[in-house]
Design a protein around this motif. Structure first.
Motif, mmCIF file in Angstrom:
data_model
loop_
_atom_site.group_PDB
_atom_site.id
_atom_site.type_symbol
_atom_site.label_atom_id
_atom_site.label_comp_id
_atom_site.label_asym_id
_atom_site.label_seq_id
_atom_site.Cartn_x
_atom_site.Cartn_y
_atom_site.Cartn_z
ATOM 1 N N VAL A 192 0.865 -1.182 0.000
ATOM 2 C CA VAL A 192 0.000 0.000 0.000
ATOM 3 C C VAL A 192 0.901 1.232 0.000
ATOM 4 N N ILE A 193 0.698 2.083 -1.012
ATOM 5 C CA ILE A 193 1.583 3.234 -1.197
ATOM 6 C C ILE A 193 0.803 4.437 -1.720
ATOM 7 N N PRO A 194 1.000 5.627 -1.118
ATOM 8 C CA PRO A 194 0.372 6.837 -1.645
ATOM 9 C C PRO A 194 1.240 7.408 -2.775
ATOM 10 N N VAL A 195 0.692 7.465 -3.986
ATOM 11 C CA VAL A 195 1.488 7.880 -5.148
ATOM 12 C C VAL A 195 1.018 9.223 -5.689
ATOM 13 N N GLY A 196 1.968 10.143 -5.901
ATOM 14 C CA GLY A 196 1.621 11.441 -6.471
ATOM 15 C C GLY A 196 2.492 12.537 -5.894
ATOM 16 N N ASP A 197 2.463 13.715 -6.530
ATOM 17 C CA ASP A 197 3.294 14.827 -6.079
ATOM 18 C C ASP A 197 2.586 15.722 -5.070
ATOM 19 N N GLU A 198 1.608 16.505 -5.556
ATOM 20 C CA GLU A 198 0.928 17.458 -4.659
ATOM 21 C C GLU A 198 0.015 16.731 -3.676
ATOM 22 N N SER A 199 -0.888 15.938 -4.221
ATOM 23 C CA SER A 199 -1.680 15.065 -3.364
ATOM 24 C C SER A 199 -1.487 13.663 -3.903
ATOM 25 N N GLN A 200 -1.806 12.671 -3.094
ATOM 26 C CA GLN A 200 -1.484 11.301 -3.466
ATOM 27 C C GLN A 200 -2.733 10.436 -3.617
ATOM 28 N N THR A 201 -2.630 9.477 -4.506
ATOM 29 C CA THR A 201 -3.686 8.478 -4.651
ATOM 30 C C THR A 201 -3.226 7.227 -3.922
ATOM 31 N N MET A 202 -4.038 6.783 -2.959
ATOM 32 C CA MET A 202 -3.674 5.566 -2.229
ATOM 33 C C MET A 202 -3.783 4.389 -3.195
ATOM 34 N N THR A 203 -2.696 3.632 -3.328
ATOM 35 C CA THR A 203 -2.639 2.578 -4.324
ATOM 36 C C THR A 203 -2.242 1.251 -3.682
#
Length: 214
Positions: free
Chosen positions: A175-186
């Motif tokens: 489980v990893i939050p991906v993204g720059d400004e805000s993240q998409t939990m993936t």
């Protein structure tokens, strides 16, 4: 002196009710949130903030994650007793404690030396003992201890580090939050040597995952 009194326990119960209302259903995760004295992970002068469902600044420009976020990530991991779990970003140690509470063998890595030292001695003091706590670059993971049944990344990653996917056991979950400004939990589930299932959940905000600049 470690104090955890009835008032703290009452506030924790309110916190449990909040995360349940927001949709957390895993009984073991709910029990861990209800049991861990989150106020001890924060500066004592901010004790009143400990049981609000929000992130809060700690040392080294980092934050202690929002309890709901911790519960959400942990629920998606589906931790079972005895699972070997890699945590990227020890931070305050709160997520580490939740994983220990669930009976996981926790391997955790922290990028900020000051935080690493502080959290290491603190976790020992309150009785949570991860298998291995190390200071280093989270992007690299812990190849010496791989493979892991579960991997949780507690900081926003601009991309998914290949090293971490490689350290996931077949059948394992990351489980990893991906993204720059805000993240998409993936969520990644490793189906075979080269095959991963990927599921995206809503947006979350995290402090950035720092690469080792040394």
């Amino acid at each position: 002196m470690i104090k955890d009194n009835y008032r703290h326990k009452g506030k924790r119960q309110q916190l449990v009710n909040i995360v349940k209302k927001k949709g957390i259903t895993s009984q073991s995760v709910i029990e861990a949130i209800g049991k861990i004295p989150r106020h001890l992970f924060m500066d004592s002068s901010f004790e009143d903030h400990a049981y609000q469902d929000k992130a809060f600044p700690i040392a080294a420009d980092q934050t202690i994650s929002q309890p709901y976020t911790v519960a959400f990530q942990t629920e998606k991991l589906e931790v079972e007793k005895g699972d070997k779990v890699l945590e990227i970003g020890t931070g305050s140690g709160y997520q580490t404690a939740v994983l220990c509470e669930l009976g996981a063998k926790v391997y955790s890595i922290e990028r900020q030396r000051e935080l690493y030292k502080k959290t290491k001695s603190f976790l020992n003091k309150i009785g949570y003992r991860p298998k291995h706590l190390s200071f280093g670059d989270g992007y690299k993971g812990m190849p010496n201890y791989a493979p892991f049944d579960k991997i949780v990344v507690t900081a926003g990653a601009p991309y998914v580090p290949k090293a971490l996917l490689g350290q996931l056991a077949v059948g394992g979950r990351m489980v990893i939050p991906v993204g720059d400004e805000s993240q998409t939990m993936t969520l990644f589930i490793r189906k075979s040597l080269h095959e991963f299932d990927k599921t995206e959940f809503g947006e979350f905000r995290f402090v950035p995952l720092l690469e080792d600049k040394n």
